[in-house]
Design an enzyme around this catalytic site. Structure first.
Site, short mmCIF file in Angstrom:
data_model
loop_
_atom_site.label_atom_id
_atom_site.label_comp_id
_atom_site.label_asym_id
_atom_site.label_seq_id
_atom_site.Cartn_x
_atom_site.Cartn_y
_atom_site.Cartn_z
CE LYS A 1 -2.01 -0.18 4.11
NZ LYS A 1 -2.35 -2.28 4.49
NE ARG B 1 -3.64 -1.19 10.64
CZ ARG B 1 -3.38 -1.01 9.14
NH1 ARG B 1 -3.29 -0.12 9.02
NH2 ARG B 1 -1.99 -1.85 9.73
NE ARG C 1 7.19 -2.55 5.65
CZ ARG C 1 6.10 -1.97 6.08
NH1 ARG C 1 5.49 -1.93 4.66
NH2 ARG C 1 5.58 -2.48 6.84
NE ARG D 1 6.35 -0.09 9.81
CZ ARG D 1 5.16 -0.04 9.22
NH1 ARG D 1 4.75 0.10 7.97
NH2 ARG D 1 4.07 -0.45 9.66
NE ARG E 1 2.45 -4.96 11.18
CZ ARG E 1 4.49 -4.53 11.22
NH1 ARG E 1 5.32 -4.99 11.48
NH2 ARG E 1 4.13 -3.81 9.56
P1 ADP Z 1 1.43 -2.30 7.62
O1 ADP Z 1 -0.43 -2.51 7.57
O2 ADP Z 1 2.01 -2.29 7.12
O3 ADP Z 1 1.32 -2.72 8.88
P2 ADP Z 1 0.73 0.54 8.58
O4 ADP Z 1 2.05 1.77 8.69
O5 ADP Z 1 -0.60 0.94 8.15
O6 ADP Z 1 1.69 -0.63 8.80
O7 ADP Z 1 0.29 0.56 10.05
C1 ADP Z 1 0.87 0.08 11.11
C2 ADP Z 1 0.50 -0.29 12.83
O8 ADP Z 1 -0.07 1.55 12.98
C3 ADP Z 1 -0.38 -1.19 13.13
O9 ADP Z 1 0.11 -2.55 13.21
C4 ADP Z 1 -0.95 -0.81 13.53
O10 ADP Z 1 -0.69 -1.03 15.26
C5 ADP Z 1 -0.97 1.24 13.52
N1 ADP Z 1 -2.59 1.15 13.02
C6 ADP Z 1 -2.11 1.99 11.28
N2 ADP Z 1 -3.55 2.31 10.97
C7 ADP Z 1 -4.35 2.68 12.12
C8 ADP Z 1 -6.08 2.35 12.28
N3 ADP Z 1 -6.29 2.91 11.46
N4 ADP Z 1 -6.39 1.54 13.10
C9 ADP Z 1 -5.53 1.13 13.77
N5 ADP Z 1 -3.84 0.78 14.44
C10 ADP Z 1 -3.36 1.97 13.31
#
Ligand code: ADP
Length: 191
Positions: free
Chosen positions: A14, A89, A128, A134, A146
């Protein structure tokens, strides 16, 4: 306005595709992951709390991310459109987003959902982790957590948009450029 959701599990591409899509279509990129990481970098109280949850691979509370998205929408009144990445999400986030957009007399045009096998996801995220800095990408248990959160809480968000006939599945494996072409073709049909 043209608003789209780029959807898919962690590691589905994404972030990579968002960068290319916003450059091509002039959309404003709203990534809740990036917004949270910027709160962490600034060591705000929200960031400190969010980091504890993110490092366990869990979702931060709906009201936190909904508040961040609401502020970001208000802060960009002249945007041509928004690309939502990592949001919504949960079904509660999806409902809140629809309401926020309705207040602005706009809506989601399409959800583009990237389809990637679980084996490939873990491989990409571990890789990554070698360079991203991260903390949630370096530990295989956190990565798996996750993916489990995604399966248990996030996958159903696609059903929410299916009911409005707004979901298009796109193959998320192959070259970055080929995937970008597939996504662009879907957008070109609708923009
Ligand atoms: P990825 O999808 O690659 O795990 P993101 O950068 O989208 O990475 O998200 C990293 C973390 O941030 C998630 O594991 C979660 O803890 C938190 N997070 C991000 N977006 C949301 C959301 N919309 N609702 C709840 N938690 C979120």
């Amino acid at each position: 306005m043209f608003n789209l959701i780029l959807f898919g599990p962690p590691g589905s591409g994404k972030g990579t595709q968002s960068e290319k899509l916003i450059a091509k279509y002039g959309l404003k990129h709203l990534s809740t992951g990036d917004l949270l990481r910027s709160e962490i970098a600034s060591q705000t109280p929200l960031g400190v709390e969010a980091k504890k949850i993110m490092d366990k691979g869990q979702l931060v509370p709906d009201e936190v991310v909904i508040g961040m998205i609401s502020s970001a929408l208000d802060a960009n009144p002249n945007a041509k459109g928004f690309l939502f990445d990592g949001f919504p999400r949960t079904p509660a986030q999806a409902e809140a987003l629809d309401k926020l957009l309705e207040l602005k007399k706009t809506s989601i045009a399409v959800m583009l959902a990237l389809n990637v096998s679980e084996e490939e996801l873990v491989k990409r995220l571990m890789k990554r982790g070698e360079t991203s800095g991260r903390s949630d990408d370096t530990n295989e248990n956190v990565i798996r957590a996750r993916i489990i959160e995604y399966r248990n809480k996030t996958a159903v968000v696609a059903d929410y948009y299916y009911n409005f006939d707004k979901v298009v599945m796109v193959k998320g494996e192959g070259s970055v450029d080929d995937i970008f072409k597939s996504l662009s073709a879907e957008i070109d049909q609708r923009i």
